[in-house]
Structure formats: C-alpha cells, structure tokens
Design an enzyme around this catalytic site. Sequence first.
Site, short mmCIF file in Angstrom:
data_model
loop_
_atom_site.label_atom_id
_atom_site.label_comp_id
_atom_site.label_asym_id
_atom_site.label_seq_id
_atom_site.Cartn_x
_atom_site.Cartn_y
_atom_site.Cartn_z
N SER A 46 0.84 -1.19 0.00
CA SER A 46 0.00 0.00 0.00
C SER A 46 0.88 1.24 0.00
O SER A 46 2.10 1.16 0.18
CB SER A 46 -0.93 0.02 1.23
OG SER A 46 -0.16 0.14 2.43
N ILE A 48 3.13 4.54 -0.31
CA ILE A 48 4.34 4.91 -1.04
C ILE A 48 5.01 3.68 -1.64
O ILE A 48 5.47 3.70 -2.78
CB ILE A 48 5.31 5.65 -0.11
CG1 ILE A 48 4.69 6.93 0.42
CG2 ILE A 48 6.62 5.95 -0.84
CD1 ILE A 48 5.49 7.59 1.52
N TYR A 197 10.04 7.31 17.22
CA TYR A 197 9.90 7.41 15.76
C TYR A 197 10.96 8.35 15.19
O TYR A 197 11.63 8.03 14.20
CB TYR A 197 8.51 7.89 15.39
CG TYR A 197 8.32 8.08 13.91
CD1 TYR A 197 8.15 6.98 13.07
CD2 TYR A 197 8.35 9.35 13.33
CE1 TYR A 197 8.00 7.14 11.69
CE2 TYR A 197 8.19 9.52 11.96
CZ TYR A 197 8.03 8.41 11.16
OH TYR A 197 7.90 8.58 9.80
N LYS A 201 14.12 7.45 12.60
CA LYS A 201 14.36 8.14 11.33
C LYS A 201 15.77 8.74 11.28
O LYS A 201 16.40 8.79 10.21
CB LYS A 201 13.30 9.22 11.11
CG LYS A 201 11.88 8.69 10.96
CD LYS A 201 11.71 7.87 9.69
CE LYS A 201 11.67 6.40 9.86
NZ LYS A 201 11.44 5.66 8.60
#
Length: 377
Positions: A46, A48, A197, A201
């Site tokens: 699903s 990107i 998170y 990243k």
Amino acid sequence: MEALLLGAGLLLGAYVLVYYNLVKAPPCGCIGSLRGRTAVVTGANSGIGKMTALELARRGARVVLACRSRERGEAAAFDLRQESGNNEVIFMALDLASLASVRAFATAFLGSEPRLDILIHNAGISSCGRRKETFNLLLRVNHIGPFLLTHLLLPHLKSCAPSRVVVVSSAAHQRGRLDFTRLNRPVVGWRQELRAYADSKLANVLFARELATQLEGSGVTCYAAHPGPVNSELFLRHLPGWLRPMLCPLAWLVLRAPQGGAQTPLYCALQEGIEPLSGRYFANCHVEEVPPAARDDPAAHRLWEASKKLAGLGPGKDEDPDEEPQPEDSGALSSLSTSRPKKPRVSGLSHAPGGLPDLSKLTQQIQVKAEPTHQLS
C-alpha cells in the site's frame, strides 16, 4: 457577499501557493528501462511502497513485494501486474519486527533470485499500537530489521554492482536524539512513541551515511530519501475512529498522494549521476543538508556497531529476548569491514537478462518462529 467572495478567493489563492510550493512533489523524471533488473521493495502492499513498486514494474523490472501480510501482499502483486502489464511482480513474506522472519526472507530470496539491483527499505511504523514488547519495536521495524536485511542481501547487491540501497527516512529525523544507553528499551506511551519514531528516522539517515562509507569501491551506493508529507496509512491508521472523518479531508488537501511520495525514493534508485552523493539525504528529488546530529560520523559508526549486536551479527553479539539463537551469516559479515574509508563513486545501474521463475511461495517452506503480528506500511 463581495467580502465573502474575496475571502474565498484569498483562501483559494493561499492554498494554491501552499500546494505547488510545499505539497506537490517534483516528478522523478527517470525514464530508462529496467528490464533484466530485480528490485525489492519492503512494505509495498500500500501507499508509497506500492506506488514505488508500480513505477519500477512499469519500467520492466522484476519486483519483489516484501510485506508482512500475505493476503494484502498477494493482492497488491496482482493489482500491480494488471496495472503495469508486467507479470514479474511477486510477493514474498517479510515481517521486519521478527529477525527470524528477516533471515527467512533473505534465505528464500538468495535461493530463488539470481540477482538484486535495487533494495528499497520503505516499510515502517509510527506507533506500537497495542503491542507490548520487550524491545524497542519502532527501532526494530524501522532500522534494525532493514539493517539486518541489507547485510544478508549484500552478496547479491555486490555481485550485481552497480546497485543501490534506498532507505526511506523522514524530516522527523531532525528531532531525533539517539541515546545509546537506552537504544533498545521498550516504548511506552505516545510521547515515547513520538521520540522513538524520530530517533528511528535519524538512525535511517546515519545508517545510509555509514553504509556508504563501509561499501567504498564495491559499486553499491546508498541514499536516505524523505518522501515528503504524504497522505498514507502510516499515521492515520493509528488515529481514533471518531477523529478520522475530521482529519482525512484535511489530509487530502494538505498532504501528498502516495504517488507523489514515491518520487524521491525513485529518484534515488534510478537517477544517473548521483553516485558521488552516496550516503546523502534527499528530499524533493535533490540532495539536502542535514542537521549536525545526522552527519555525525562517530555517532553513525557507533550506531553501526550497536545495530550489529541488536541484529545478532558479529563478535560479542547480544541475544535478542524475543528470538531463538540464529546461526551467523558469515558471507554477509565478511562482505563488510569495520574500517571507515572514503565515500564511494560508482556509475549507473547494470543490465542483465531477465525472465525468472515466480518463486513467491518459497518463504512458506522455511520455518520461522511464531511472532505477534505488527502493522507495517
């Protein structure tokens, strides 16, 4: 009435300016054929990832959708075969929350696919949901799983060089601050999730930087890619049901469609001439500078060593509390040194004959220890 129309006109004009300057993604612009090349895209059922896989398939690549959900993965593979006209789009099972699943995927892939030209780490999570784990689930899915997968697939990447690794990161890395004393601590509460998170990243950006250093002269280049603000399941699926009807229309107005979010990862995977920029961070299809924490080479190397331990690689490895002991992959380990040479410079991607059998079911034959399910994008 005139004032109302004037206000509406001003709002519309402001929206057009915001859309074309901040929301609308510049197109990748790479139109070369990928026939005879193989790409792996994680989390490609699903959003990107699916749009990225679609564009690779349209260019003729053999595309492996590496997804956790077999039902959704096989449905996505069917959709992409229909839409692209390329029958070489297959599904293979991969749960990045389970190191055993990562190893099983790598074993199945290396045993069934003779080459790998492009590896795109797209899958990720922004919340732990209702799961209670004894480790940092966001770091595991967003960084440690991709780190291990890259190591295990390096033999194919190096043999097919020039090849590329793309790590989908986020502008959230700017808020990340890695604490190596608490790197794998469980995440509890939404505040810790936001911090974890951002940290994961930042780990993505540092991983791409250090990987480029480690792979000097191998012909494998790597890039961190920010897809931009995208209207995807990554964040919306964790919202309360009563809040979604209010936020979904707003997200549609101010966020990119998944196809727009796929442009920068595609640019990093396909654009010729960016090889000297291996290890850099890209957004809106061009290289961008990152804050000091994201270009800290000693921290990148320290994260590399810590990640090897958390992934069960190398001497002094730590046994993960949720995994059975796994045999060390000597081939993957020997392919990377711990020395820190200069950045690599390689030419474009290579060509090779295609026409490979569909062996998407092979991962079913490998026994993997049962794990709780996690949502991956």
